[in-house]
Enzyme design. Sequence first.
Site, PDB file in Angstrom:
ATOM      1  N   CYS A  50       3.992 -22.250 -24.186  1.00  0.00           N
ATOM      2  CA  CYS A  50       3.129 -23.300 -24.715  1.00  0.00           C
ATOM      3  C   CYS A  50       3.763 -24.665 -24.458  1.00  0.00           C
ATOM      4  O   CYS A  50       4.979 -24.815 -24.519  1.00  0.00           O
ATOM      5  CB  CYS A  50       2.862 -23.189 -26.209  1.00  0.00           C
ATOM      6  SG  CYS A  50       2.104 -21.638 -26.675  1.00  0.00           S
ATOM      7  N   GLU A 107      15.299  -8.832  -6.833  1.00  0.00           N
ATOM      8  CA  GLU A 107      14.652 -10.150  -6.892  1.00  0.00           C
ATOM      9  C   GLU A 107      13.427 -10.190  -5.963  1.00  0.00           C
ATOM     10  O   GLU A 107      12.388 -10.746  -6.323  1.00  0.00           O
ATOM     11  CB  GLU A 107      15.686 -11.232  -6.533  1.00  0.00           C
ATOM     12  CG  GLU A 107      15.172 -12.652  -6.471  1.00  0.00           C
ATOM     13  CD  GLU A 107      14.553 -13.173  -7.768  1.00  0.00           C
ATOM     14  OE1 GLU A 107      14.624 -12.509  -8.795  1.00  0.00           O
ATOM     15  OE2 GLU A 107      13.955 -14.259  -7.704  1.00  0.00           O
ATOM     16  N   HIS A 160      17.435   9.869  -4.721  1.00  0.00           N
ATOM     17  CA  HIS A 160      17.402  10.539  -6.023  1.00  0.00           C
ATOM     18  C   HIS A 160      16.052  10.413  -6.700  1.00  0.00           C
ATOM     19  O   HIS A 160      15.960  10.515  -7.917  1.00  0.00           O
ATOM     20  CB  HIS A 160      18.529   9.997  -6.907  1.00  0.00           C
ATOM     21  CG  HIS A 160      19.874  10.190  -6.272  1.00  0.00           C
ATOM     22  ND1 HIS A 160      20.519  11.401  -6.280  1.00  0.00           N
ATOM     23  CD2 HIS A 160      20.643   9.337  -5.547  1.00  0.00           C
ATOM     24  CE1 HIS A 160      21.660  11.273  -5.614  1.00  0.00           C
ATOM     25  NE2 HIS A 160      21.751  10.042  -5.152  1.00  0.00           N
ATOM     26  N   ARG A 194       4.112 -23.863 -18.652  1.00  0.00           N
ATOM     27  CA  ARG A 194       4.585 -23.215 -19.879  1.00  0.00           C
ATOM     28  C   ARG A 194       3.552 -22.278 -20.492  1.00  0.00           C
ATOM     29  O   ARG A 194       3.832 -21.569 -21.459  1.00  0.00           O
ATOM     30  CB  ARG A 194       4.966 -24.274 -20.919  1.00  0.00           C
ATOM     31  CG  ARG A 194       6.053 -25.213 -20.459  1.00  0.00           C
ATOM     32  CD  ARG A 194       6.341 -26.248 -21.519  1.00  0.00           C
ATOM     33  NE  ARG A 194       6.913 -25.632 -22.690  1.00  0.00           N
ATOM     34  CZ  ARG A 194       8.207 -25.408 -22.887  1.00  0.00           C
ATOM     35  NH1 ARG A 194       9.065 -25.778 -21.958  1.00  0.00           N
ATOM     36  NH2 ARG A 194       8.641 -24.847 -23.975  1.00  0.00           N
ATOM     37  N   ASN A 253       4.478 -24.796 -30.705  1.00  0.00           N
ATOM     38  CA  ASN A 253       5.058 -23.909 -29.704  1.00  0.00           C
ATOM     39  C   ASN A 253       6.099 -23.050 -30.413  1.00  0.00           C
ATOM     40  O   ASN A 253       7.044 -23.592 -30.984  1.00  0.00           O
ATOM     41  CB  ASN A 253       5.702 -24.750 -28.587  1.00  0.00           C
ATOM     42  CG  ASN A 253       6.603 -23.937 -27.683  1.00  0.00           C
ATOM     43  OD1 ASN A 253       6.393 -22.750 -27.502  1.00  0.00           O
ATOM     44  ND2 ASN A 253       7.610 -24.572 -27.112  1.00  0.00           N
ATOM     45  N   GLY A 254       5.897 -21.731 -30.422  1.00  0.00           N
ATOM     46  CA  GLY A 254       6.850 -20.855 -31.100  1.00  0.00           C
ATOM     47  C   GLY A 254       6.109 -19.769 -31.859  1.00  0.00           C
ATOM     48  O   GLY A 254       4.925 -19.532 -31.613  1.00  0.00           O
ATOM     49  N   LYS A 288       9.678 -10.968  -7.284  1.00  0.00           N
ATOM     50  CA  LYS A 288       8.875 -12.063  -6.728  1.00  0.00           C
ATOM     51  C   LYS A 288       7.509 -11.547  -6.321  1.00  0.00           C
ATOM     52  O   LYS A 288       6.489 -12.132  -6.653  1.00  0.00           O
ATOM     53  CB  LYS A 288       9.529 -12.688  -5.483  1.00  0.00           C
ATOM     54  CG  LYS A 288      10.642 -13.673  -5.597  1.00  0.00           C
ATOM     55  CD  LYS A 288      10.410 -14.904  -6.378  1.00  0.00           C
ATOM     56  CE  LYS A 288      10.458 -14.665  -7.850  1.00  0.00           C
ATOM     57  NZ  LYS A 288      11.587 -14.963  -8.621  1.00  0.00           N
ATOM     58  N   LYS A 300       6.405 -20.103 -17.629  1.00  0.00           N
ATOM     59  CA  LYS A 300       7.697 -20.456 -17.026  1.00  0.00           C
ATOM     60  C   LYS A 300       8.849 -20.293 -18.010  1.00  0.00           C
ATOM     61  O   LYS A 300       9.884 -19.756 -17.676  1.00  0.00           O
ATOM     62  CB  LYS A 300       7.621 -21.909 -16.525  1.00  0.00           C
ATOM     63  CG  LYS A 300       8.864 -22.377 -15.808  1.00  0.00           C
ATOM     64  CD  LYS A 300       8.937 -21.798 -14.433  1.00  0.00           C
ATOM     65  CE  LYS A 300      10.184 -22.227 -13.691  1.00  0.00           C
ATOM     66  NZ  LYS A 300      10.463 -21.294 -12.593  1.00  0.00           N
ATOM     67  N   GLU A 360       5.250 -10.429  -9.390  1.00  0.00           N
ATOM     68  CA  GLU A 360       4.765 -11.448 -10.329  1.00  0.00           C
ATOM     69  C   GLU A 360       3.721 -12.375  -9.722  1.00  0.00           C
ATOM     70  O   GLU A 360       2.860 -12.870 -10.433  1.00  0.00           O
ATOM     71  CB  GLU A 360       5.903 -12.220 -10.991  1.00  0.00           C
ATOM     72  CG  GLU A 360       6.652 -13.190 -10.133  1.00  0.00           C
ATOM     73  CD  GLU A 360       7.785 -13.886 -10.883  1.00  0.00           C
ATOM     74  OE1 GLU A 360       7.645 -14.186 -12.074  1.00  0.00           O
ATOM     75  OE2 GLU A 360       8.820 -14.153 -10.250  1.00  0.00           O
ATOM     76  N   TRP A 374       0.104 -20.328 -24.287  1.00  0.00           N
ATOM     77  CA  TRP A 374       0.406 -18.982 -23.807  1.00  0.00           C
ATOM     78  C   TRP A 374       0.304 -18.114 -25.052  1.00  0.00           C
ATOM     79  O   TRP A 374       1.118 -18.213 -25.963  1.00  0.00           O
ATOM     80  CB  TRP A 374       1.813 -18.931 -23.221  1.00  0.00           C
ATOM     81  CG  TRP A 374       2.139 -17.626 -22.564  1.00  0.00           C
ATOM     82  CD1 TRP A 374       1.912 -17.283 -21.266  1.00  0.00           C
ATOM     83  CD2 TRP A 374       2.770 -16.490 -23.179  1.00  0.00           C
ATOM     84  NE1 TRP A 374       2.342 -15.999 -21.038  1.00  0.00           N
ATOM     85  CE2 TRP A 374       2.874 -15.488 -22.178  1.00  0.00           C
ATOM     86  CE3 TRP A 374       3.234 -16.205 -24.454  1.00  0.00           C
ATOM     87  CZ2 TRP A 374       3.430 -14.241 -22.431  1.00  0.00           C
ATOM     88  CZ3 TRP A 374       3.788 -14.952 -24.706  1.00  0.00           C
ATOM     89  CH2 TRP A 374       3.891 -13.996 -23.695  1.00  0.00           C
TER      90      TRP A 374
HETATM   91  O1  M6R Z   1      14.471 -20.027 -17.724  1.00  0.00           O
HETATM   92  P1  M6R Z   1      15.159 -18.703 -17.523  1.00  0.00           P
HETATM   93  O2  M6R Z   1      15.951 -18.652 -16.289  1.00  0.00           O
HETATM   94  O3  M6R Z   1      15.959 -18.283 -18.727  1.00  0.00           O
HETATM   95  O4  M6R Z   1      13.976 -17.668 -17.373  1.00  0.00           O
HETATM   96  C1  M6R Z   1      14.226 -16.299 -17.242  1.00  0.00           C
HETATM   97  C2  M6R Z   1      13.009 -15.551 -16.767  1.00  0.00           C
HETATM   98  O5  M6R Z   1      11.946 -15.726 -17.663  1.00  0.00           O
HETATM   99  C3  M6R Z   1      12.558 -16.015 -15.380  1.00  0.00           C
HETATM  100  O6  M6R Z   1      13.587 -15.904 -14.452  1.00  0.00           O
HETATM  101  C4  M6R Z   1      11.349 -15.175 -14.904  1.00  0.00           C
HETATM  102  O7  M6R Z   1      11.735 -13.860 -14.684  1.00  0.00           O
HETATM  103  C5  M6R Z   1      10.724 -15.790 -13.652  1.00  0.00           C
HETATM  104  N1  M6R Z   1       9.304 -15.775 -13.772  1.00  0.00           N
HETATM  105  C6  M6R Z   1      11.056 -15.055 -12.409  1.00  0.00           C
HETATM  106  O8  M6R Z   1      10.481 -15.619 -11.285  1.00  0.00           O
END
Ligand code: M6R
Length: 613
Positions: free
Chosen positions: A2, A486, A509, A27, A101-102, A490, A608, A493, A75
């Site tokens: 948020c 990673e 395995h 956010r 926010n929270g 990517k 984010k 997501e 969010w």
């Molecule tokens: O701000 P942060 O690095 O703590 O965030 C961690 C994860 O939320 C963040 O890396 C998330 O997995 C991304 N969407 C990955 O692309």
Amino acid sequence: MCGIVAYLGGRESAPVVIKGLKRLEYRGYDSSGVAVVDPEQGMKIFKKKGKVADLENVLKNETFYANIAIGHTRWATHGEPNDVNAHPHLSNSGRFSLVHNGIIENYNSLKQVLINKGYTFSSQTDTEVLVNFIEEVQRSGNYPLEEAVRLALKDVIGAYAIVIMDRENPNRLIGARKGSPLVIGVGQDEYFFASDATPIIEYTKEVVYLDDLEIAVVSENGLEIRNLQNEASDPQIQTVDLELEAIEKSGYDHFMLKEIFEQPRSIADCLRGRVNADEALIQLGGLRDYLGKLAKAKRIVFVACGTSWHAGLVGEYLFEELARINVEVEYASEFRYRNPIIKEGDIVIAISQSGETADTLAALELAKAKGAIILGVCNVVGSSISRVTDAGVYTHAGPEIGVASTKAFTAQVTVLSMIAIATAHKKGTITDETFRRLLIEMSDIPKKVEEILTLADEIKDISKLFTFAQNFIFLGRGLNFPVALEGALKLKEISYIHAEGYPAAEMKHGPIALIDEDMPVVFIATRDSSYEKVVSNIQEVKARKGRVIAIVSEGDTEVRKMVDFTIEVPNTHEVLQPLLTVIPLQLLSYYIAVLRGRNVDQPRNLAKSVTVE
Ligand code: M6R
């Protein structure tokens, strides 16, 4: 999660807030809203499911003028994304509106108290409970609003950044925080509240980062800050070092693409003033007093989430290989709810782009309470994690707006490489010769990333052939195993293709059962100590007709003969390879997602900064 923006001053407030919300959409973006107090029409609230642009369309048909406004981009946590659950929320009397926010953890018990007193609720949110709770406290003693906010927050359990506006006194805004970020912009006779500085810098670079359990009041009397104990403090004004250009797309189709292409510069910025290959020096100012402790550490624990956790896995290899220190990499969300064993001298390092991830912050606080030295590797300057840690190193990648992390990952790995190399040199586990060679190789990384980026069109062509894949497997070994993870993250997501990352040898395995002619498998098969083994793993996949894309070292001819596609990356020292091998995977995911018509910068269900647990 948020985003909050609020404005009080001489400008027309709604456009300022709407523009700010667009900057904070990373956010959360399932619904948004704005509330204003028009001197003639009173409090007006507009809310809309969807993006801020949908809210903007609603506002086009409205006529009002106000110099005060609060806004929110959501969010969803409590209640589905719809117009009713969108913020701002109004108190029963219609006097107070609030953005939040929270998560208010005890909202159910507060709600019951309020229902017993006759309050009614139209949304399913914890925020509507909070604004009514503040109203109830205010009425109970006819308190000034700031006092009512203070008293009410003393009974609130959970995390919040809030801004509240009063219809009866539209020359004043009140903000407060605990666990979620809130920045106050201080302009010429005008004030801003926002979840980060990006909505503010167009108007002023002077900001105050509100601390946990602080309440800020802005009015014609200026800015006043008190804590929940009612003790006043002087606002600490800081100047933000951020240019508008850094938070705009600058001609790229998406922030993600811009951020991928920024990596030669962001890695160079991260190295600048820290790595001096000519003089064989690494200087990490933030760790000046801690390098000795790192060199003596028996154990280092990385806590992080998502992509930052992958960076931590790379860090594990780096520290073990170079500095011979035992490392554990923990999901912050798991670490915080165990009873982790922390021994004297243990060092816990949080890795976080935003510096606001709730689980990472809580894990750090737990580690601190158990006596660990806590360090941070953060991108956002002044963020909560960077402020609670004993010391740390900023990644200096610049603002990352695309939800999928790219340049933050390479900057985190760059910082971890520098810390590991500096620690190893101090400890004497690498020779002067290796130290010097690593510094030379590090300095060359930006140039090599630039070379890989010239392959973008080639990678785009490959991605066209995989646009409609249902699944993907990413395989790597050693330092390239976290890169495989990673790459899979990517892809899933932003394209919503199911993808798994595995250590290449682990495939036998179980996952090998998935391989057939429809299964794309991405191998990271650069020439390093596990090259021969990875080549065997490629053969195992090809024998089962899997379609293989391989990331290989420049000049490789062996793998080229076996696989369907190869993407070459320049050679570097083995421990620095992740900084290069991840780049083609970022581009591959990006192009596949674009070809599938996905909203790359704002993928569904994601935000984010994950500031709720
Ligand atoms: O701000 P942060 O690095 O703590 O965030 C961690 C994860 O939320 C963040 O890396 C998330 O997995 C991304 N969407 C990955 O692309």
